[in-house]
Design a protein around this motif. Structure first.
Motif, mmCIF file in Angstrom:
data_model
loop_
_atom_site.group_PDB
_atom_site.id
_atom_site.type_symbol
_atom_site.label_atom_id
_atom_site.label_comp_id
_atom_site.label_asym_id
_atom_site.label_seq_id
_atom_site.Cartn_x
_atom_site.Cartn_y
_atom_site.Cartn_z
ATOM 1 N N ALA B 201 60.480 -60.186 26.216
ATOM 2 C CA ALA B 201 59.333 -60.983 25.754
ATOM 3 C C ALA B 201 59.591 -61.584 24.388
ATOM 4 C CB ALA B 201 58.094 -60.090 25.710
ATOM 5 N N GLU B 218 53.922 -65.923 26.077
ATOM 6 C CA GLU B 218 54.032 -64.481 25.819
ATOM 7 C C GLU B 218 53.182 -64.177 24.591
ATOM 8 O OE1 GLU B 218 56.109 -62.836 28.090
ATOM 9 O OE2 GLU B 218 54.841 -61.203 27.390
ATOM 10 N N ALA B 219 52.283 -63.251 24.744
ATOM 11 C CA ALA B 219 51.378 -62.993 23.630
ATOM 12 C C ALA B 219 51.523 -61.589 23.070
ATOM 13 C CB ALA B 219 49.935 -63.220 24.076
ATOM 14 N N GLY B 220 52.461 -60.814 23.630
ATOM 15 C CA GLY B 220 52.611 -59.425 23.198
ATOM 16 C C GLY B 220 53.142 -59.313 21.784
ATOM 17 N N PRO B 221 53.089 -58.121 21.214
ATOM 18 C CA PRO B 221 53.555 -57.933 19.827
ATOM 19 C C PRO B 221 55.041 -58.242 19.650
ATOM 20 C CG PRO B 221 53.061 -55.819 20.914
ATOM 21 C CD PRO B 221 52.576 -56.882 21.830
ATOM 22 N N GLU B 222 55.841 -58.031 20.699
ATOM 23 C CA GLU B 222 57.283 -58.305 20.579
ATOM 24 C C GLU B 222 57.565 -59.793 20.362
ATOM 25 O OE1 GLU B 222 58.926 -56.814 24.174
ATOM 26 O OE2 GLU B 222 59.573 -54.961 23.219
ATOM 27 N N ALA B 223 56.638 -60.617 20.889
ATOM 28 C CA ALA B 223 56.865 -62.067 20.819
ATOM 29 C C ALA B 223 56.383 -62.677 19.505
ATOM 30 C CB ALA B 223 56.171 -62.754 21.989
ATOM 31 N N ALA B 224 55.771 -61.871 18.678
ATOM 32 C CA ALA B 224 55.124 -62.420 17.487
ATOM 33 C C ALA B 224 56.119 -63.150 16.572
ATOM 34 C CB ALA B 224 54.423 -61.305 16.720
ATOM 35 N N GLN B 227 57.041 -66.457 18.031
ATOM 36 C CA GLN B 227 55.895 -67.376 17.966
ATOM 37 C C GLN B 227 55.736 -67.956 16.566
ATOM 38 O OE1 GLN B 227 52.875 -64.785 19.452
ATOM 39 N NE2 GLN B 227 52.848 -65.736 21.495
#
Lengths: 256, 683
Positions: B201, B218-224, B227
């Motif tokens: 992600a 992808e909005a999960g913390p791993e993608a921050a 992003q």
């Protein structure tokens, strides 16, 4: 009133040259406004304009004049150059390098301080009035060895170089001439500008301002823009299939 | 090779890459548990290699590069304003000058393939055009960190797509269309295809916008981290901010991925790959060459050192102190005296460095080597020692010095001699291989020769010129002497033109260029034989100003036959391009021809350059002056240049004048193009 949009110092140069009776040489790529400029200046100086489109069969007699038969007798008929000298007009020889060598020979005594036109068949020698002005033009982009202006000719003239106008000015010209909106003119100028980047790299010349005006005119008349560009820009510039494809892709890139 | 699975950690990714190069990672002696070491081992071994994939026979492919290269290069030139040569290599990349694209796209052949090629070319050109790869510091930063480089690559691609899309609405649409292509979305780490399914992600936001579909949301913390990086790049409004923002965000991402034990994010097929090592290598090479020039040839440095040890260093400099006796004059005087007088061993001759120099000089006297130039071989030109015996035979020419605005008298010598002969079958093989183009060129030249037109006002002819008869009749009526030129004649043959074709044989033409030059000459020669105009072929290259060699392939008075074929089939490159000297000699040769129209066609691949300072402004201005002199002799010169550099039109315009040159950044069309150029000049 003939429309011409000055780009630099060309009008001042022309006026000053004319006031000092100095002949003028206009050089620049095809379709950049040389002929329009001469028409504009003739109007501005309030002088008649006589234009001769030169071609390879044009001889000295064609521009000076000849005897013709009429009602059983011979009469002399002036050619356009002689007419211009007699009237005190501007004589404009367009694409002069195309003409035969004897034409250039006739121009020599007209374009130095003598300012005379010898007419051997009449046994006359015309002295130019003050208002007579000789203007010639050529496109230095020609690559043919037979289409070069000799030093002895070019060094008799005040030269004014023409180039395609800056984009914003060219857009203004296209919009004015074709009666189109500023956005269309800007898009076409962007397209024309891009094609000029290919000069000497596949195209001998890029799209001229004249072609851009044609494209705009066809579009304003209701033809789809891409069809108009295909007819006026793409197919007019080359027959090379790869470059044709590149130009089509360019139209697509610029216009979406 | 088994397909990798996610997450591909650095070690796994490096192992895969090692296998692509056919190397066992174990042979590299790396510690499989140390990511850093693994990276370094791989990078050290492979950075300078091109993983370019060649197509195998019978392989199913999509659109081939050759089918679209020429039109794409023209389109790219119009869009970007720069002329990029396009060459094959997979993945797509650039070295700063050339755009490399795959030899063919993956199968099947689709109508969108040309669109994909254009997007790939535009993206690579954009890395240069929009300044992303222009900074040496950036190249160094991403050079030895593969993960950082991959992050930088994807962010830079995003930025470039945005810039092009903002500039051209059609290109914006093309990129949107590219984003939905399956081929464009093939994910690779170098050449290894990796699955989209299961991709971490943390990578996914990097592809949003570049590729279509929901996969990349992808909005999960791993993608921050990704992003944030993407948002920062999208917010760039000024080009000056692009590099700091992209590099800064790429570094943050790199650290985030290190913490997550992730390797490089894979690149979509259409984005290609970044090759900072190529660009750094090219720049380093250029820099080294510049530095070497500034320092002068090695023997001269030794000589200078030797002079210094002899106690003359106090006032020696190029500026010429010691009462006006500069180093150059001093060395000249010393060397000359020592060489000319065996019985007068000067102090200089006693130095060991000088002994080596003398040997070199003497060996050159007896066997001048026409091979490639070396600084050592040209030291004598620099110190202006009288040339070796064989070199004095040439024709001396003056050269224009733009800094002083005067001519340097007899500054160079041109040796006009027959080119070296090779096997004749080489020429005949080229004729066989080019039968199609030769037939076309012959036909075109034949048409030129048989130009048919009526000539008016001739003293004799096959028809009466009515206009002239009337004019004469009028003259008689007017009591004047009538013009007797009242006939028209039909012209079948045009006035002859003397043609000299001069081909650059300098060292830079080694390889494909010389081969294509040779092919072009053979096709042109076959056409000119049909035309029947007097013509000559010469090759030119030089080894210093006193050895400018005009290699006579075919002289004006020479007939075609085995000697000419043997020379034309055996062009040998080497040396430099002292263009002014060759143009002067060419003009001299043409001026001896009786024809009033004379054409010199120059085929070259770069700037005028020699090793004694004849480069830059000096080379260009002297060549321009030589062209001017030739024009005064009635010679029309046209240059066809194979120089792909951006500055080529500028210096060629300065030398030859507007409309008197043609640049072919891609050498392939040369054999077809050269006869067209000549035809255009004669027509």
């Amino acid at each position: 009133m003939v429309y011409y949009r000055p780009i630099g110092q060309e009008t001042a140069l022309f006026e000053t040259a004319a006031s000092h009776k100095l002949p003028v040489l206009l050089k620049g790529p095809t379709g950049c406004g040389k002929t329009r400029f001469v028409r504009f200046m003739a109007q501005r100086l309030n002088r008649p304009l006589i234009t001769v489109a030169c071609q390879e069969d044009l001889s000295a007699a064609d521009i000076t004049g000849r005897f013709v038969l009429e009602k059983g007798s011979t009469i002399w008929r002036d050619g356009p150059l002689t007419r211009a000298v007699r009237q005190g007009a501007i004589c404009y020889l367009d694409e002069v390098v195309e003409a035969r060598a004897d034409v250039l020979t006739v121009l020599h005594p007209l374009s130095d301080d003598r300012r005379i036109l010898p007419l051997e068949r009449l046994g006359e020698e015309l002295t130019c009035p003050d208002d007579f002005l000789l203007v010639i033009s050529y496109n230095p982009g020609y690559q043919s060895v037979v289409r070069e202006l000799k030093e002895s000719t070019r060094q008799r003239f005040v030269s004014i170089s023409f180039h395609y106008p800056p984009p914003e000015v060219e857009a203004e010209i296209v919009a004015r001439e074709a009666g189109c909106d500023a956005d269309l003119a800007k898009t076409l100028v962007e397209l024309g500008h891009a094609t000029r980047r290919l000069r000497s790299h596949g195209l001998r010349e890029g799209a001229s301002t004249r072609l851009l005006i044609y494209a705009a005119t066809l579009t304003v008349s209701g033809l789809p823009l891409k069809t108009a560009c295909q007819a006026t820009i793409v197919d007019s510039l080359t027959d090379d299939s790869d470059i044709l494809q590149a130009l089509r892709d360019l139209i697509h890139s610029v216009m979406g | 090779m088994p397909a990798p699975t996610w997450p591909p950690d650095p070690k796994e990714a490096f192992k895969l890459t090692a296998r692509e190069y056919g190397v066992d990672p174990a042979d590299l002696g790396m510690d499989p548990d140390d990511d850093q070491q693994a990276e370094q081992a791989i990078l050290a071994a492979f950075l300078f290699k091109n993983p370019g994939r060649q197509l195998t026979t019978g392989e199913k492919v999509g659109l081939g590069l050759d089918e679209t290269r020429r039109s794409m290069a023209a389109w790219l030139a119009m869009v970007t304003g720069r002329r990029f040569p396009i060459a094959p290599s997979d993945p797509a990349a650039t070295d700063g000058n050339v755009i490399f694209l795959p030899q063919a796209l993956p199968p099947p052949l689709e109508h969108t393939d040309s669109l994909l090629f254009r997007a790939m070319a535009l993206l690579q050109a954009g890395f240069l055009q929009h300044g992303v790869l222009n900074s040496q510091a950036v190249l160094r930063s991403i050079y030895d960190d593969w993960v950082l480089r991959s992050c930088f690559h994807l962010l830079a691609a995003r930025y470039v797509v945005g810039r092009w899309s903002a500039a051209y609405p059609g290109i914006a649409r093309d990129f949107r269309a590219t984003a939905i292509l399956d081929k464009a979305a093939i994910m690779r780490v170098n050449l290894t295809v990796v699955p989209t399914q299961g991709m971490p992600a943390a990578f996914k936001p990097l592809y949003k916008g570049l590729l279509a579909g929901e996969n990349w949301r992808e909005a999960g913390p791993e993608a921050a981290a990704a992003q944030r990086a993407v948002a920062a790049v999208d917010a760039i409004t000024r080009q000056q901010a692009a590099i700091p923002v992209i590099l800064g965000q790429a570094r943050r991402l790199r650290e985030a991925y290190r913490r997550m034990h992730l390797g490089p994010p894979p690149a979509p097929y259409f984005t290609g790959i970044l090759r900072p090592e190529w660009m750094l290598a090219l720049r380093a090479h250029d820099q080294a060459a510049e530095d070497a020039w500034k320092q002068g040839p090695t023997p001269l440095r030794q000589l200078r050192a030797a002079v210094a040890t002899q106690g003359h260093s106090g006032g020696l400099s190029r500026k010429g102190p010691r009462g006006g006796l500069g180093l150059r004059q001093f060395i000249k005087k010393k060397v000359r005296r020592t060489l000319q007088g065996p019985g007068e061993p000067g102090e200089l001759a006693r130095s060991p460095a000088y002994g080596e120099l003398r040997d070199q000089y003497r060996s050159r006297q007896h066997s001048p080597s026409p091979g490639s130039w070396t600084p050592e071989a040209s030291w004598q030109e620099l110190v202006d020692i009288p040339p070796a015996a064989g070199h004095e035979d040439g024709v001396p020419y003056d050269e224009w010095d733009p800094s002083s605005g005067t001519y340097r008298l007899a500054a160079c010598r041109v040796l006009d001699r027959p080119a070296q002969a090779g096997p004749a079958d080489s020429y005949h093989r080229l004729v066989q291989a080019n039968r199609g183009p030769i037939t076309q060129v012959r036909r075109a030249f034949q048409a030129l020769r048989q130009e048919e037109r009526w000539l008016h006002g001739r003293p004799e002819g096959s028809d009466i010129d009515i206009d002239r008869v009337i004019a004469s009749f009028c003259d008689v009526h007017s009591g004047m002497e009538p013009d007797r030129n009242i006939y028209m004649s039909f012209q079948r043959e045009r006035e002859q033109v003397a043609i000299l074709v001069m081909v650059d044989l300098s060292g830079s033409t080694v390889g494909r260029v010389i081969h294509l030059e040779q092919e072009a000459l053979v096709i042109l020669a076959e056409g000119l034989r049909t035309l029947g105009f007097p013509h000559a072929f010469y090759g030119f290259h030089n080894h210093g100003p006193r050895a400018c060699q005009m290699e006579r392939i075919k002289g004006f008075d020479e007939q075609y036959g085995e000697p000419v074929f043997k020379r034309m089939g055996n062009l040998q490159p080497g040396g430099a391009t002292r263009l002014g000297a060759f143009i002067r000699h060419g003009a001299h040769l043409l001026s001896q021809q009786p024809q009033s129209r004379r054409i010199m066609l120059v085929l070259s691949d770069g700037r005028p350059e020699d090793r004694d300072g004849y480069r830059g402004r000096q080379g260009i201005e002297d060549s321009a002056m030589a062209v001017h002199e030739a024009q005064r002799l009635g010679v029309h010169i046209h240059c066809t240049s194979l120089d792909p550099s951006t500055g080529a039109p500028e210096y060629l315009g300065r030398i030859f004048g507007r409309g008197r040159f043609l640049v072919l950044p891609d050498v392939d069309p040369l054999p077809r193009k050269l006869p067209q150029v000549l035809r255009g000049l004669i027509r």
